[in-house]
Design a protein around this motif. Structure first.
Motif, mmCIF file in Angstrom:
data_model
loop_
_atom_site.group_PDB
_atom_site.id
_atom_site.type_symbol
_atom_site.label_atom_id
_atom_site.label_comp_id
_atom_site.label_asym_id
_atom_site.label_seq_id
_atom_site.Cartn_x
_atom_site.Cartn_y
_atom_site.Cartn_z
ATOM 1 N N ARG A 114 -1.207 -38.715 33.445
ATOM 2 C CA ARG A 114 -0.933 -37.243 33.823
ATOM 3 C C ARG A 114 -0.337 -36.522 32.826
ATOM 4 N NH1 ARG A 114 2.023 -38.940 39.528
ATOM 5 N NH2 ARG A 114 0.264 -39.180 40.752
ATOM 6 N N CYS A 115 0.633 -37.038 31.941
ATOM 7 C CA CYS A 115 0.717 -36.455 30.532
ATOM 8 C C CYS A 115 -0.468 -35.845 29.775
ATOM 9 C CB CYS A 115 1.563 -37.370 29.623
ATOM 10 S SG CYS A 115 3.201 -37.587 30.350
ATOM 11 N N LEU A 116 -1.432 -36.864 29.558
ATOM 12 C CA LEU A 116 -2.760 -36.602 28.911
ATOM 13 C C LEU A 116 -3.394 -35.283 29.747
ATOM 14 C CD1 LEU A 116 -3.874 -39.993 27.897
ATOM 15 C CD2 LEU A 116 -3.642 -38.198 26.455
ATOM 16 N N HIS A 117 -3.352 -35.349 30.846
ATOM 17 C CA HIS A 117 -4.102 -34.311 31.706
ATOM 18 C C HIS A 117 -3.383 -33.172 31.448
ATOM 19 C CE1 HIS A 117 -6.445 -32.448 34.801
ATOM 20 N NE2 HIS A 117 -5.556 -32.108 35.428
ATOM 21 N N GLU A 118 -2.027 -32.994 31.269
ATOM 22 C CA GLU A 118 -1.503 -31.676 30.934
ATOM 23 C C GLU A 118 -2.014 -30.976 29.492
ATOM 24 O OE1 GLU A 118 0.259 -29.629 32.771
ATOM 25 O OE2 GLU A 118 0.881 -31.066 34.668
ATOM 26 N N LEU A 119 -2.083 -32.195 28.823
ATOM 27 C CA LEU A 119 -2.452 -31.906 27.248
ATOM 28 C C LEU A 119 -3.749 -31.220 27.471
ATOM 29 C CD1 LEU A 119 -0.818 -34.825 25.382
ATOM 30 C CD2 LEU A 119 -0.211 -32.318 24.934
ATOM 31 N N SER A 120 -4.797 -31.849 28.045
ATOM 32 C CA SER A 120 -5.986 -31.503 28.222
ATOM 33 C C SER A 120 -6.502 -30.143 28.997
ATOM 34 C CB SER A 120 -6.896 -32.513 28.969
ATOM 35 O OG SER A 120 -6.719 -32.125 30.393
ATOM 36 N N HIS A 121 -5.428 -29.805 29.420
ATOM 37 C CA HIS A 121 -5.660 -28.432 29.989
ATOM 38 C C HIS A 121 -5.073 -27.107 29.054
ATOM 39 C CE1 HIS A 121 -4.864 -25.031 33.042
ATOM 40 N NE2 HIS A 121 -5.947 -25.401 33.400
ATOM 41 N N SER A 122 -4.728 -27.651 27.799
ATOM 42 C CA SER A 122 -4.180 -26.704 26.787
ATOM 43 C C SER A 122 -5.174 -25.442 26.196
ATOM 44 C CB SER A 122 -3.682 -27.408 25.694
ATOM 45 O OG SER A 122 -3.396 -26.448 24.581
ATOM 46 N N GLU A 123 -5.015 -24.274 26.003
ATOM 47 C CA GLU A 123 -6.067 -23.559 25.548
ATOM 48 C C GLU A 123 -6.101 -23.824 23.927
ATOM 49 O OE1 GLU A 123 -4.840 -19.712 27.088
ATOM 50 O OE2 GLU A 123 -5.116 -20.070 29.089
ATOM 51 N N GLN A 124 -5.417 -24.403 23.345
ATOM 52 C CA GLN A 124 -5.380 -24.649 21.889
ATOM 53 C C GLN A 124 -6.207 -25.898 21.519
ATOM 54 O OE1 GLN A 124 -1.382 -24.041 20.271
ATOM 55 N NE2 GLN A 124 -0.991 -23.920 22.426
ATOM 56 N N SER A 125 -7.271 -25.752 20.818
ATOM 57 C CA SER A 125 -8.350 -26.671 20.419
ATOM 58 C C SER A 125 -7.637 -27.595 19.611
ATOM 59 C CB SER A 125 -9.506 -26.085 19.742
ATOM 60 O OG SER A 125 -8.892 -25.508 18.354
ATOM 61 N N ALA A 126 -6.537 -27.586 18.971
ATOM 62 C CA ALA A 126 -5.881 -28.462 18.328
ATOM 63 C C ALA A 126 -5.342 -29.569 19.178
ATOM 64 C CB ALA A 126 -4.618 -27.922 17.202
ATOM 65 N N VAL A 127 -4.956 -29.329 20.382
ATOM 66 C CA VAL A 127 -4.181 -30.109 21.248
ATOM 67 C C VAL A 127 -5.574 -31.165 21.825
ATOM 68 C CG1 VAL A 127 -3.322 -30.545 23.622
ATOM 69 C CG2 VAL A 127 -2.668 -28.482 22.017
ATOM 70 N N ALA A 128 -6.649 -30.644 22.104
ATOM 71 C CA ALA A 128 -7.697 -31.278 22.701
ATOM 72 C C ALA A 128 -8.389 -32.493 21.527
ATOM 73 C CB ALA A 128 -9.102 -30.716 22.919
ATOM 74 N N GLU A 129 -8.075 -31.882 20.220
ATOM 75 C CA GLU A 129 -8.380 -32.733 19.010
ATOM 76 C C GLU A 129 -7.401 -33.998 19.024
ATOM 77 O OE1 GLU A 129 -10.933 -32.627 16.985
ATOM 78 O OE2 GLU A 129 -11.719 -30.662 17.605
ATOM 79 N N ALA A 130 -6.174 -33.835 19.185
ATOM 80 C CA ALA A 130 -4.891 -34.900 19.156
ATOM 81 C C ALA A 130 -5.216 -35.643 20.303
ATOM 82 C CB ALA A 130 -3.664 -34.020 19.423
ATOM 83 N N CYS A 131 -5.815 -35.428 21.352
ATOM 84 C CA CYS A 131 -6.460 -36.166 22.412
ATOM 85 C C CYS A 131 -7.341 -37.340 22.105
ATOM 86 C CB CYS A 131 -6.311 -35.703 23.829
ATOM 87 S SG CYS A 131 -4.828 -34.666 24.290
ATOM 88 N N LEU A 132 -7.785 -37.129 21.124
ATOM 89 C CA LEU A 132 -9.087 -37.978 20.829
ATOM 90 C C LEU A 132 -8.812 -39.459 20.975
ATOM 91 C CD1 LEU A 132 -12.019 -37.615 19.796
ATOM 92 C CD2 LEU A 132 -11.186 -37.959 17.429
#
Length: 404
Positions: free
Chosen positions: A130-148
């Protein structure tokens, strides 16, 4: 009245091919714009009722110290409930963009979260996801890259047994796929298409709807026609998608909407529409159109406008395929019932969704173009549809091309 309009609109000294080229160029621009808008669409799976039941705590922005404290407590707490509560507090904090930025730049934070995601305690796994899901919803591409680092595990968990957990993983992957090219480059060789093909056989409707969302996100990316759609067409996904669109008591509106859009993106890619036609795509969509017309006659509020748009577009675009004649598609829709169903649907949506009228007229154009022996009843319903179009001021309707 119509003859006068046709006279004014008739181009002078402009050949048919030139008109077609102009129309194609305009439709390509519209398609590109629509895709760019849809690429930023994400979904958030959050149970607000459950949050309120847990105390209605307002999510606070967390600093480095608070994030480190909650991660340490989740990792080293003495009791499982205490560790779970720490992750819940972290998840609430991650609802804020400021906390998300602090989290991804904090050394070791993502590694700790991935460690909790891969733990052998189901409740901690779920809260970490669920924490990762909150991060995945971010509008900042750097956050998505960090979830790799977490994406490979999310993909693995699609073969699990918990439908709630699989649903959460699918929505998270769908959000990340559309945001980050790096995520796609990692997931494609690891077998995301076969994993989704395995998921589509799930008996759980929530999983199927989440799968439809994740797949539609994957099919919209810029490299989809070259790198993704051929793999999708080579899998069992197309036949299962058509199965889920077949009318009947098992048809679920939410699932059908998601997979109708998936089918639309596949058809628009024009990679191999012959395959879809040979699998009975035209007849399935035609029967679905008839079923929707029956549904709107039985009830006033059906929500079918969400399904009508992709179905009309899919059917319209498949009818333009030269392959229709090769695989016997001409006989699949030479039925006046389809035009009657189209009239019923457009009459129903005329006030609520006037943008569907151009979609229906585009289908009518392609439908009449493929019928050699037009029966009298067919011509009657065509006349009614044309008359219906006269009643609508089309200039007030935003352009909505079936080719998008």
């Amino acid at each position: 009245m119509w003859s006068g309009r046709q006279g004014r609109l008739r181009p002078v000294g402009c050949v048919v091919e030139e008109l077609r080229c102009r129309r194609r160029e305009r439709e390509a621009a519209l398609r590109k714009a629509r895709r760019e808008q849809q690429l930023i669409s994400k979904r958030l799976l959050r149970d607000d009722a459950s949050e309120e039941a847990e105390g209605g705590c307002v999510a606070m922005i967390l600093g480095e110290t608070e994030i480190q404290h909650f991660l340490r407590l989740a990792q080293q707490g003495t009791e499982e409930k205490e560790r779970e509560r720490a992750l819940v507090s972290l998840r609430r904090g991650l609802q804020h963009p400021e906390t998300q930025q602090t989290f991804i730049w904090l050394e070791g934070s993502m590694r700790t979260l991935v460690g909790l995601l891969t733990s052998n305690q189901a409740l901690l796994q779920l809260e970490a996801a669920r924490c990762l899901h909150e991060l995945s919803h971010s509008e900042q591409s750097a956050v998505a890259e960090a979830c790799l680092p977490a994406t490979s595990y999310l993909l693995t968990y699609l073969s699990g047994h918990s439908s709630d957990f699989i649903e959460l993983c699918l929505y998270t992957l769908g959000n990340l796929i559309v945001e980050s090219e790096a995520v796609r480059r990692q997931l494609l060789p690891q077998g995301i298409v076969p994993a989704l093909a395995a998921c589509i056989q799930s008996p759980h409707l929530t999983v199927l709807e989440a799968l439809g969302y994740a797949l539609s996100q994957l099919l919209q990316v810029k490299e989809a026609p070259e790198m993704i759609i051929p793999s999708v067409l080579g899998s069992t996904l197309p036949e299962h998608i058509l199965r889920l669109l077949q009318p009947g008591p098992k048809l679920n509106l939410g699932v059908a909407v998601e997979f109708a859009w998936c089918l639309h993106y596949i058809i628009c890619s024009q990679v191999d529409n012959t395959l879809l036609i040979s699998h009975g795509g035209v007849s399935t969509l035609g029967l679905l159109l008839l079923d929707m017309a029956g549904a709107v006659q039985r009830t006033e509020d059906t929500g079918l406008e969400l399904l009508a748009c992709p179905v009309l577009r899919c059917l319209s675009n498949l009818l333009t395929e030269a392959a229709m004649e090769v695989v016997g598609g001409q006989n699949q829709l030479e039925d006046e019932r389809v035009v009657a169903a189209l009239f019923i649907l457009l009459q129903f949506f005329l006030q609520k969704q006037p943008s569907l009228l151009p979609e229906g007229l585009w289908l009518l154009n392609n439908l009449t173009g493929m019928c050699h022996n037009v029966p009298r009843t067919f011509r009657y319903w065509t006349y009614l549809l044309t008359d219906l179009a006269k009643q609508t001021v089309l200039v007030s309707v935003p352009p909505c091309s079936p080719w998008i």
